[in-house]
Design an enzyme around this catalytic site. Sequence first.
Site, PDB file in Angstrom:
ATOM      1  N   GLY A  10       0.874  -1.178   0.000  1.00  8.96           N
ATOM      2  CA  GLY A  10       0.000   0.000   0.000  1.00  8.96           C
ATOM      3  C   GLY A  10       0.906   1.221   0.000  1.00  8.96           C
ATOM      4  O   GLY A  10       1.691   1.421   0.944  1.00  8.96           O
ATOM      5  N   ASN A  96     -11.986  -4.384   2.186  1.00  7.30           N
ATOM      6  CA  ASN A  96     -10.636  -4.604   2.697  1.00  7.30           C
ATOM      7  C   ASN A  96     -10.341  -6.076   3.006  1.00  7.30           C
ATOM      8  O   ASN A  96      -9.193  -6.507   2.927  1.00  7.30           O
ATOM      9  CB  ASN A  96     -10.381  -3.696   3.905  1.00  7.30           C
ATOM     10  CG  ASN A  96     -10.180  -2.246   3.462  1.00  7.30           C
ATOM     11  OD1 ASN A  96     -10.075  -1.972   2.265  1.00  7.30           O
ATOM     12  ND2 ASN A  96     -10.129  -1.324   4.403  1.00  7.30           N
ATOM     13  N   HIS A 176      -9.721  -1.579  18.177  1.00  4.00           N
ATOM     14  CA  HIS A 176      -9.508  -0.222  17.677  1.00  4.00           C
ATOM     15  C   HIS A 176     -10.845   0.267  17.157  1.00  4.00           C
ATOM     16  O   HIS A 176     -11.264  -0.050  16.077  1.00  4.00           O
ATOM     17  CB  HIS A 176      -8.477  -0.264  16.550  1.00  4.00           C
ATOM     18  CG  HIS A 176      -8.178   1.074  15.968  1.00  4.00           C
ATOM     19  ND1 HIS A 176      -7.698   2.120  16.711  1.00  4.00           N
ATOM     20  CD2 HIS A 176      -8.277   1.542  14.699  1.00  4.00           C
ATOM     21  CE1 HIS A 176      -7.508   3.162  15.917  1.00  4.00           C
ATOM     22  NE2 HIS A 176      -7.857   2.846  14.699  1.00  4.00           N
TER      23      HIS A 176
HETATM   24  P1  A3D Z   1      -4.795   5.355   1.102  1.00  2.00           P
HETATM   25  O1  A3D Z   1      -4.031   6.615   1.037  1.00  2.00           O
HETATM   26  O2  A3D Z   1      -6.067   5.248   0.336  1.00  2.00           O
HETATM   27  O3  A3D Z   1      -3.822   4.168   0.670  1.00  2.00           O
HETATM   28  C1  A3D Z   1      -4.252   2.862   0.481  1.00  2.00           C
HETATM   29  C2  A3D Z   1      -3.479   2.300  -0.693  1.00  2.00           C
HETATM   30  O4  A3D Z   1      -3.828   0.924  -0.829  1.00  2.00           O
HETATM   31  C3  A3D Z   1      -3.822   2.987  -2.033  1.00  2.00           C
HETATM   32  O5  A3D Z   1      -2.635   3.508  -2.617  1.00  2.00           O
HETATM   33  C4  A3D Z   1      -4.415   1.859  -2.882  1.00  2.00           C
HETATM   34  O6  A3D Z   1      -4.064   1.934  -4.236  1.00  2.00           O
HETATM   35  C5  A3D Z   1      -3.788   0.647  -2.219  1.00  2.00           C
HETATM   36  N1  A3D Z   1      -4.506  -0.596  -2.497  1.00  2.00           N
HETATM   37  C6  A3D Z   1      -5.850  -0.776  -2.638  1.00  2.00           C
HETATM   38  N2  A3D Z   1      -6.097  -2.064  -2.906  1.00  2.00           N
HETATM   39  C7  A3D Z   1      -4.893  -2.708  -2.932  1.00  2.00           C
HETATM   40  C8  A3D Z   1      -4.492  -4.048  -3.152  1.00  2.00           C
HETATM   41  N3  A3D Z   1      -5.387  -4.989  -3.420  1.00  2.00           N
HETATM   42  N4  A3D Z   1      -3.175  -4.346  -3.094  1.00  2.00           N
HETATM   43  C9  A3D Z   1      -2.266  -3.386  -2.824  1.00  2.00           C
HETATM   44  N5  A3D Z   1      -2.577  -2.094  -2.613  1.00  2.00           N
HETATM   45  C10 A3D Z   1      -3.887  -1.772  -2.657  1.00  2.00           C
HETATM   46  O7  A3D Z   1      -5.139   4.986   2.633  1.00  2.00           O
HETATM   47  P2  A3D Z   1      -4.249   5.275   3.929  1.00  2.00           P
HETATM   48  O8  A3D Z   1      -2.825   4.973   3.636  1.00  2.00           O
HETATM   49  O9  A3D Z   1      -4.627   6.603   4.475  1.00  2.00           O
HETATM   50  O10 A3D Z   1      -4.875   4.181   4.913  1.00  2.00           O
HETATM   51  C11 A3D Z   1      -4.671   2.816   4.683  1.00  2.00           C
HETATM   52  C12 A3D Z   1      -5.512   1.961   5.618  1.00  2.00           C
HETATM   53  O11 A3D Z   1      -5.116   2.199   6.977  1.00  2.00           O
HETATM   54  C13 A3D Z   1      -7.027   2.242   5.587  1.00  2.00           C
HETATM   55  O12 A3D Z   1      -7.743   1.014   5.641  1.00  2.00           O
HETATM   56  C14 A3D Z   1      -7.262   3.041   6.855  1.00  2.00           C
HETATM   57  O13 A3D Z   1      -8.589   2.906   7.342  1.00  2.00           O
HETATM   58  C15 A3D Z   1      -6.270   2.393   7.784  1.00  2.00           C
HETATM   59  N6  A3D Z   1      -5.909   3.171   8.963  1.00  2.00           N
HETATM   60  C16 A3D Z   1      -5.777   2.483  10.126  1.00  2.00           C
HETATM   61  C17 A3D Z   1      -5.431   3.149  11.282  1.00  2.00           C
HETATM   62  C18 A3D Z   1      -5.293   2.384  12.557  1.00  2.00           C
HETATM   63  O14 A3D Z   1      -4.993   2.953  13.571  1.00  2.00           O
HETATM   64  C19 A3D Z   1      -5.524   0.947  12.581  1.00  2.00           C
HETATM   65  C20 A3D Z   1      -5.212   4.536  11.255  1.00  2.00           C
HETATM   66  C21 A3D Z   1      -5.340   5.208  10.051  1.00  2.00           C
HETATM   67  C22 A3D Z   1      -5.690   4.510   8.905  1.00  2.00           C
END
Ligand code: A3D
Length: 317
Positions: A10, A96, A176
């Site tokens: 990601g 997800n 969480h």
């Molecule tokens: P974002 O900037 O959208 O990045 C996610 C990336 O995943 C994008 O670049 C997508 O292209 C890529 N992606 C989508 N599907 C696939 C796949 N099948 N294989 C590989 N890559 C893929 O999101 P983000 O970086 O802001 O957040 C990522 C995740 O973390 C989300 O699910 C959020 O909800 C989660 N998150 C969790 C917390 C916790 O404290 C647990 C905090 C903040 C965000």
Amino acid sequence: MARTKIALIGAGQIGGTLALLSGLKDLGDVVLFDIQEGVPEGKALDIAEAAPVEGFDARVKGTNSYADIAGADVVIVTAGIPRKPGMSRDDLVDTNAKVMHQVGAGIRENCPDAFVICITNPLDAMVYVLQQAAGIPTNKICGMAGVLDSARFRHFLAEAMNVSVEDVNAFVLGGHGDSMVPVTRYSTVAGIPLPDLVQMGWISQEKVDSIVERTRKGGGEIVSLLGSGSAFYAPASSAIAMAESYLKDKKRVLPCAAHLSGEYGVNDLFVGVPTVIGEGGVERVVELRFTQDEQRMFDQSVANVRELVDSCRKLGA
Ligand code: A3D
């Protein structure tokens, strides 16, 4: 001597920040993977171009091929979709969970010995699905949430008492989500427990209660401020602290979503508990004695996680 390799699955907001922090902290070479073409390569090149200025020698590579994560020592997973305003973390589960299956297969085929940290939401359920899909031992995978939730709690407490964040320790347990359990009696300033600080007049009980509530909703507060996407700086810092503890065998005591097999009376579920993270992965789960009130909140939180995991199982995830 082999160079340490960190695979980031990601390359979105958190993935890019993880790559930069890995370089700044000299944790090892970085492979940034995403299904989007160009994005991981572009971010990797941008960070590699920061390296001469910052003075780090890590190699940073962007890729769309799982083969490039072969032999990674640590894998941090952020692949999937984040929340939009008005959405709960649980609304992300269908999309997800499918992503976790693909990522799990990539890990199983290329780096089954890695220590895996999952960040994708809904966290406690996704780490379960990812472990099943990757087929890796339960001590070699955990979810990042507790370090972030505790950091939010620490920030709010430090601000309220006008003391350094460094001297504030906070304890947040459970899933969480809005049912997480900030344990105030184990939260301290320089070793002084929060209930004592209330008695000493450093902070009022009402303020503590409002901080507990704000911590529970800390992720949502940022989602609504940003308008699109969710928090990424503090989540990335938190996961890096966990990766560093593993890579340097620091044996830090950090809360994370760890696999429970009987601890806290919970079986076969990943839930936020204090752990020791070292070269063996999640080496120990720290079992606390709860008060009746804490036990009730923890049980509620565990029930929420179990419900989500069951819904993933029904989806075939
Ligand atoms: P974002 O900037 O959208 O990045 C996610 C990336 O995943 C994008 O670049 C997508 O292209 C890529 N992606 C989508 N599907 C696939 C796949 N099948 N294989 C590989 N890559 C893929 O999101 P983000 O970086 O802001 O957040 C990522 C995740 O973390 C989300 O699910 C959020 O909800 C989660 N998150 C969790 C917390 C916790 O404290 C647990 C905090 C903040 C965000």
